[in-house]
Write a protein that holds these residues in place. Structure first.
Motif, mmCIF file in Angstrom:
data_model
loop_
_atom_site.group_PDB
_atom_site.id
_atom_site.type_symbol
_atom_site.label_atom_id
_atom_site.label_comp_id
_atom_site.label_asym_id
_atom_site.label_seq_id
_atom_site.Cartn_x
_atom_site.Cartn_y
_atom_site.Cartn_z
ATOM 1 N N LEU A 490 44.010 45.422 39.817
ATOM 2 C CA LEU A 490 43.320 44.142 39.938
ATOM 3 C C LEU A 490 42.544 44.043 41.241
ATOM 4 N N SER A 491 43.174 44.491 42.337
ATOM 5 C CA SER A 491 42.484 44.430 43.642
ATOM 6 C C SER A 491 41.257 45.338 43.651
ATOM 7 N N GLN A 492 41.353 46.494 42.992
ATOM 8 C CA GLN A 492 40.199 47.402 42.927
ATOM 9 C C GLN A 492 39.043 46.749 42.175
ATOM 10 N N ARG A 493 39.370 46.069 41.090
ATOM 11 C CA ARG A 493 38.313 45.421 40.297
ATOM 12 C C ARG A 493 37.689 44.247 41.048
ATOM 13 N N VAL A 494 38.559 43.493 41.772
ATOM 14 C CA VAL A 494 38.011 42.387 42.573
ATOM 15 C C VAL A 494 37.074 42.929 43.652
ATOM 16 N N SER A 495 37.482 44.023 44.316
ATOM 17 C CA SER A 495 36.627 44.635 45.342
ATOM 18 C C SER A 495 35.322 45.120 44.744
ATOM 19 N N LEU A 496 35.385 45.721 43.560
ATOM 20 C CA LEU A 496 34.184 46.220 42.904
ATOM 21 C C LEU A 496 33.264 45.067 42.506
ATOM 22 N N ALA A 497 33.894 43.969 42.032
ATOM 23 C CA ALA A 497 33.077 42.807 41.663
ATOM 24 C C ALA A 497 32.362 42.230 42.885
ATOM 25 N N ILE A 498 33.078 42.195 44.029
ATOM 26 C CA ILE A 498 32.445 41.700 45.262
ATOM 27 C C ILE A 498 31.296 42.618 45.672
ATOM 28 N N LEU A 499 31.535 43.955 45.522
ATOM 29 C CA LEU A 499 30.482 44.913 45.860
ATOM 30 C C LEU A 499 29.262 44.732 44.976
ATOM 31 N N VAL A 500 29.462 44.525 43.678
ATOM 32 C CA VAL A 500 28.335 44.314 42.749
ATOM 33 C C VAL A 500 27.567 43.054 43.124
#
Length: 547
Positions: A490-500
């Motif tokens: 979940l944290s990886q996806r949140v970080s990726l969403a912030i990056l996008v």
């Protein structure tokens, strides 16, 4: 252990291989190849009986012992093995006489007035003869088969090796072969010493004499002629009676005490044996219950008995009461105490209680008169075994005893209900505090003494660790690994969403503010990259939802 070390080329080992290959080559090949779980199976019940019978007394005893373990085998195997008997010809009198006279320390004619040389019964361990004492009293003389001790020693050595080999197969994960082999050889060792059967007979007779549920003389055991009995010879009172389910026996019962009082006395005697004495006759089948002409019943063959220690029999009584009262939670606690799990095995207690609740509900949904209590106990032991509990062999003997007793009661009286009849008897035991109060008081006193001795030392250690800051609490929570992995994804996806989002914002700002062609190209690249990352993130989320 290698196969060659088991089948070591001895004549007996080769004979065992020959018998197995003749009846069930597939089973022998699985044993030799240590087959996979899909391949490994026991021979069919009828085939297994033929193999054990042909292999002789040690293996017949193995089958008889397995017939007391409904936690290990299904109903078809239990039924087939219950009737297993050794098919052996009698030993000639010329070979028996020297051993008999050695044990008697006198000639047969000096010890007995008459002695029939032809045995009336020949089993795997002994032979039974009819004789009369010098005063004319008829007796039954049980003599150990000559050579049986050496045969048991040789077969026992091979059986232990076969059990160790079988334990390495996939089937060995389902059955404790080594434990079963030890139990068989221990039971056989007791049967080879007739002094033990004599002691069992005397002890059971004392139990019946002291019973509060058996009228005087209504149920007894044959008397032991102690001065003529020894390790290899057992002399008992001759019983002229009829098996309890024969027409003549029914007539004698109806003219005597009556069928109903007899079944009540039988059940009362065994309830006291189970829950008061902790010492019970494990094989009260119809052939071992003889009815005399006056309607009294004689219980034969005290060679197979069960023994409960005080704590086990107390827990067993509590378990039976919890089952009758349909208290699944209490029954689960007691079952875990009676049959604790093997070391290293984790039992899912909630699953055990759910399955036990379901078994109680399905069994007690019918009237007590229709409940087969022995079958219910067998299902209970199978449930315990499936959930990882290690069922002691004595519980199997208890179920075998109940099965035989319930079968006799129902055959004599179709309206007989083991559970319905047992409930008031157990209530009387508890009301009169017959459960050996002195013994339980001593047990409570020992527990209290140990607590009083250990508690101060343990409290002192606890306070010392508090004062020196050495006390550390260790908490072990199950299931955290999967939670940690989920949070990490979940944290990886949140970080990726912030990056996008940051790429999209940067691309938008650069596109709106850039005056040069290069910056506009960079902003378009950032926008395309952010779009691709965003699409990949959406696809991965959709896939995880499907899982």
């Amino acid at each position: 252990m290698s196969v060659l070390s088991v089948f070591d080329g001895s004549a007996r080992a080769l004979e065992i291989v020959q018998v197995l290959s003749k009846h069930e080559w597939a089973f022998l090949s699985q044993l030799l190849r240590r087959g996979d779980a899909e391949e490994t199976r026991l021979p069919l019940p009828s085939v297994l009986c033929n193999i054990l019978t042909e292999l002789g007394p040690v293996y017949v005893k193995l089958g008889q012992l397995l017939s007391t373990r409904p936690d290990l085998l299904g109903e078809a195997y239990i039924e087939a093995l219950s009737d297993l008997q050794a098919n052996v010809p009698p030993v000639p009198w010329e070979r028996v006489r020297p051993q008999l006279e050695e044990q008697l320390n006198s000639e047969v004619t000096q010890a007995f007035r008459t002695f029939d040389h032809d045995p009336i019964a020949a089993g795997s361990v002994g032979q039974v003869y009819r004789a009369s004492l010098q005063d004319g009293v008829p007796v039954a003389v049980k003599v150990l088969r000559p050579g049986i001790e050496a045969q048991v020693a040789e077969d026992g050595r091979l059986l232990r090796k076969i059990a160790a080999l079988a334990s390495a197969t996939a089937l060995g994960s389902q059955y404790d072969f080594v434990g079963l082999a030890d139990q068989v050889l221990d039971a056989l060792g007791r049967e080879l010493d007739f002094r033990i059967e004599a002691q069992n007979t005397l002890r059971l007779e004392r139990c019946l004499e002291a019973s509060s549920f058996v009228p005087e003389g209504q149920l007894r055991l044959p008397q032991v002629v102690q001065n003529l009995s020894g390790q290899r010879v057992l002399v008992l009172e001759w019983i002229d009676g009829d098996a309890i389910l024969t027409d003549q026996a029914r007539l004698s019962l109806s003219q005597g005490p009556g069928v109903g009082p007899t079944t009540t006395a039988l059940l009362g005697a065994f309830v006291e044996q189970y829950f008061v004495e902790g010492f019970f006759h494990a094989d009260p089948h119809p052939g071992n219950l003889k009815v005399l002409s006056d309607g009294s019943v004689v219980l034969l063959d005290a060679g197979m008995v069960g023994v409960f220690d005080p704590r086990t029999r107390s827990n067993l009584l509590d378990l039976v009461l919890a089952l009758i009262n349909q208290d699944g939670a209490r029954a689960t606690d007691l079952l875990e105490q009676i049959a604790p799990a093997a070391r290293g095995v984790k039992v899912d207690r909630q699953q055990l209680q759910r399955q036990l609740d379901a078994l109680i509900a399905s069994s007690f949904s019918k009237p007590l008169e229709e409940l087969n209590f022995a079958l219910f106990l067998a299902d209970l032991l199978q449930l315990a075994n499936r959930t990882g509990l290690r069922v002691p062999g004595t519980l199997g003997l208890f179920v075998k005893s109940v099965t035989n007793l319930e079968g006799v009661g129902c055959s004599l009286n179709p309206a007989f209900s083991f559970t319905g009849e047992m409930q008031p008897l157990v209530a009387q035991l508890l009301a009169r505090s017959v459960m050996l109060p002195q013994e339980r008081l001593m047990q409570f006193g020992l527990d209290l003494r140990n607590f009083s001795l250990e508690a101060p030392r343990q409290l002192s250690q606890l306070l010392r660790r508090f004062s020196s800051d050495e006390l550390v609490f260790a908490l072990q929570l199950e299931g955290l690994e999967s939670l940690r992995a989920t949070l990490e994804r979940l944290s990886q996806r949140v970080s990726l969403a912030i990056l996008v989002a940051a790429l999209l914002l940067s691309a938008t700002l650069m596109a709106s503010l850039a005056q040069q062609e290069l910056l506009r190209n960079v902003s378009e690249g950032l926008f395309i990259g952010a779009t691709l990352f965003g699409l990949w993130l959406i696809v991965s989320l959709l896939r995880s939802n499907r899982r």
